[in-house]
Design a protein around this motif. Structure first.
Motif, PDB file in Angstrom:
ATOM      1  N   PHE A  20       0.811  -1.220   0.000  1.00  0.00           N
ATOM      2  CA  PHE A  20       0.000   0.000   0.000  1.00  0.00           C
ATOM      3  C   PHE A  20       0.846   1.272   0.000  1.00  0.00           C
ATOM      4  CE2 PHE A  20      -2.340  -3.469   1.963  1.00  0.00           C
ATOM      5  CZ  PHE A  20      -3.453  -3.526   1.122  1.00  0.00           C
ATOM      6  N   GLY A  21       1.991   1.224  -0.692  1.00  0.00           N
ATOM      7  CA  GLY A  21       2.850   2.385  -0.807  1.00  0.00           C
ATOM      8  C   GLY A  21       3.902   2.506   0.281  1.00  0.00           C
ATOM      9  N   PHE A  22       3.894   1.616   1.238  1.00  0.00           N
ATOM     10  CA  PHE A  22       4.919   1.574   2.279  1.00  0.00           C
ATOM     11  C   PHE A  22       5.867   0.424   1.964  1.00  0.00           C
ATOM     12  CE2 PHE A  22       1.164   3.350   4.367  1.00  0.00           C
ATOM     13  CZ  PHE A  22       1.686   4.535   4.859  1.00  0.00           C
ATOM     14  N   ALA A  41       9.330   2.102  -6.009  1.00  0.00           N
ATOM     15  CA  ALA A  41       8.621   3.319  -6.440  1.00  0.00           C
ATOM     16  C   ALA A  41       7.800   3.042  -7.698  1.00  0.00           C
ATOM     17  CB  ALA A  41       9.607   4.455  -6.677  1.00  0.00           C
ATOM     18  N   ILE A  42       8.329   2.222  -8.585  1.00  0.00           N
ATOM     19  CA  ILE A  42       7.564   1.822  -9.773  1.00  0.00           C
ATOM     20  C   ILE A  42       6.322   1.057  -9.335  1.00  0.00           C
ATOM     21  CG2 ILE A  42       7.587   0.365 -11.852  1.00  0.00           C
ATOM     22  CD1 ILE A  42      10.653   1.134 -12.049  1.00  0.00           C
ATOM     23  N   HIS A  43       6.471   0.166  -8.357  1.00  0.00           N
ATOM     24  CA  HIS A  43       5.303  -0.553  -7.830  1.00  0.00           C
ATOM     25  C   HIS A  43       4.282   0.411  -7.218  1.00  0.00           C
ATOM     26  CE1 HIS A  43       6.631  -4.486  -8.796  1.00  0.00           C
ATOM     27  NE2 HIS A  43       7.473  -4.648  -7.789  1.00  0.00           N
ATOM     28  N   THR A  44       4.756   1.435  -6.536  1.00  0.00           N
ATOM     29  CA  THR A  44       3.812   2.405  -5.966  1.00  0.00           C
ATOM     30  C   THR A  44       2.985   3.058  -7.058  1.00  0.00           C
ATOM     31  OG1 THR A  44       5.218   2.815  -4.043  1.00  0.00           O
ATOM     32  CG2 THR A  44       3.619   4.527  -4.604  1.00  0.00           C
ATOM     33  N   ARG A  45       3.613   3.405  -8.161  1.00  0.00           N
ATOM     34  CA  ARG A  45       2.875   3.994  -9.290  1.00  0.00           C
ATOM     35  C   ARG A  45       1.862   2.993  -9.843  1.00  0.00           C
ATOM     36  NH1 ARG A  45       4.606   8.058 -12.734  1.00  0.00           N
ATOM     37  NH2 ARG A  45       5.523   8.870 -10.824  1.00  0.00           N
ATOM     38  N   GLN A  46       2.269   1.737  -9.986  1.00  0.00           N
ATOM     39  CA  GLN A  46       1.359   0.691 -10.465  1.00  0.00           C
ATOM     40  C   GLN A  46       0.185   0.510  -9.498  1.00  0.00           C
ATOM     41  OE1 GLN A  46       4.263  -2.415 -10.420  1.00  0.00           O
ATOM     42  NE2 GLN A  46       4.937  -2.057 -12.529  1.00  0.00           N
ATOM     43  N   ILE A  47       0.482   0.542  -8.215  1.00  0.00           N
ATOM     44  CA  ILE A  47      -0.557   0.394  -7.194  1.00  0.00           C
ATOM     45  C   ILE A  47      -1.590   1.501  -7.332  1.00  0.00           C
ATOM     46  CG2 ILE A  47      -0.974   0.590  -4.691  1.00  0.00           C
ATOM     47  CD1 ILE A  47       1.768  -0.900  -4.339  1.00  0.00           C
ATOM     48  N   LEU A  48      -1.133   2.730  -7.514  1.00  0.00           N
ATOM     49  CA  LEU A  48      -2.059   3.860  -7.659  1.00  0.00           C
ATOM     50  C   LEU A  48      -2.874   3.757  -8.946  1.00  0.00           C
ATOM     51  CD1 LEU A  48       0.271   6.717  -6.377  1.00  0.00           C
ATOM     52  CD2 LEU A  48      -1.680   5.670  -5.177  1.00  0.00           C
ATOM     53  N   ILE A  53      -6.267  -1.851  -4.480  1.00  0.00           N
ATOM     54  CA  ILE A  53      -6.641  -3.262  -4.298  1.00  0.00           C
ATOM     55  C   ILE A  53      -6.559  -4.031  -5.615  1.00  0.00           C
ATOM     56  CG2 ILE A  53      -9.154  -3.113  -4.560  1.00  0.00           C
ATOM     57  CD1 ILE A  53      -7.298  -4.984  -1.769  1.00  0.00           C
ATOM     58  N   GLY A  54      -6.791  -3.342  -6.733  1.00  0.00           N
ATOM     59  CA  GLY A  54      -6.684  -3.979  -8.041  1.00  0.00           C
ATOM     60  C   GLY A  54      -5.291  -4.524  -8.308  1.00  0.00           C
ATOM     61  N   PHE A  55      -4.291  -3.818  -7.807  1.00  0.00           N
ATOM     62  CA  PHE A  55      -2.905  -4.264  -7.977  1.00  0.00           C
ATOM     63  C   PHE A  55      -2.702  -5.638  -7.350  1.00  0.00           C
ATOM     64  CE2 PHE A  55       1.390  -4.676  -6.201  1.00  0.00           C
ATOM     65  CZ  PHE A  55       2.182  -4.469  -7.324  1.00  0.00           C
ATOM     66  N   TYR A  56      -3.161  -5.775  -6.123  1.00  0.00           N
ATOM     67  CA  TYR A  56      -2.928  -7.022  -5.394  1.00  0.00           C
ATOM     68  C   TYR A  56      -3.753  -8.178  -5.952  1.00  0.00           C
ATOM     69  CZ  TYR A  56      -0.362  -3.907  -2.429  1.00  0.00           C
ATOM     70  OH  TYR A  56       0.543  -2.983  -1.980  1.00  0.00           O
ATOM     71  N   ILE A  61      -3.489 -13.148  -9.110  1.00  0.00           N
ATOM     72  CA  ILE A  61      -4.063 -13.937 -10.211  1.00  0.00           C
ATOM     73  C   ILE A  61      -3.010 -14.192 -11.283  1.00  0.00           C
ATOM     74  CG2 ILE A  61      -5.720 -13.886 -12.124  1.00  0.00           C
ATOM     75  CD1 ILE A  61      -7.664 -12.488 -10.139  1.00  0.00           C
ATOM     76  N   GLU A  62      -2.266 -13.160 -11.653  1.00  0.00           N
ATOM     77  CA  GLU A  62      -1.245 -13.361 -12.683  1.00  0.00           C
ATOM     78  C   GLU A  62      -0.158 -14.314 -12.201  1.00  0.00           C
ATOM     79  OE1 GLU A  62       1.804 -11.138 -15.755  1.00  0.00           O
ATOM     80  OE2 GLU A  62       0.421  -9.880 -14.605  1.00  0.00           O
ATOM     81  N   TRP A  63       0.230 -14.204 -10.927  1.00  0.00           N
ATOM     82  CA  TRP A  63       1.239 -15.117 -10.399  1.00  0.00           C
ATOM     83  C   TRP A  63       0.754 -16.563 -10.458  1.00  0.00           C
ATOM     84  CZ3 TRP A  63       1.480 -18.263  -5.920  1.00  0.00           C
ATOM     85  CH2 TRP A  63       2.727 -18.838  -5.691  1.00  0.00           C
TER      86      TRP A  63
END
Length: 116
Positions: A20-22, A41-48, A53-56, A61-63
């Protein structure tokens, strides 16, 4: 980006995890390297971009799909589109300034195979 150093997060074998950005990093990697911070930081952008919650949901699912595809959990992890984008650009200091929106999508089509 706030980094918390812990004994148990992430699990052994990983340096850091973005929740969640932490960023939680294992104590033995203190101080965390710049490329790892850029990766997270790239993951934080993807998360946003995926509304948190869509990221996780997408990530898990992809994993699972990649695990069935490759029959190898580590190879599955390395081929998740979010990870492939982050690993591809974690050496680039200005990537987030020039990164197109939803850029991780292009990594769905390219497969890396077992050379990861």
């Amino acid at each position: 980006m706030k980094v918390f150093y812990t004994k148990h997060l992430p699990v052994k074998g990983f340096k850091a995890i973005n929740l969640f950005g932490f960023v939680f990093a294992r104590r033995e990697f203190y101080p965390i390297k710049k490329d790892v911070l850029r990766h997270e930081a790239i993951h934080t952008r993807q998360i946003l971009e995926t509304l948190i919650i869509g990221f996780y949901v997408w990530y898990i699912i992809e994993w699972l799909i990649r695990w069935m595809q490759y029959k190898n959990p580590s190879l599955a992890y390395r081929n998740i589109c979010f990870e492939r984008e982050a690993y591809a650009y974690d050496q680039s200091m200005d990537y987030l300034q020039r990164r197109p929106l939803w850029n991780f999508i292009k990594f769905l089509k390219k497969e890396q195979g077992s050379n990861l």
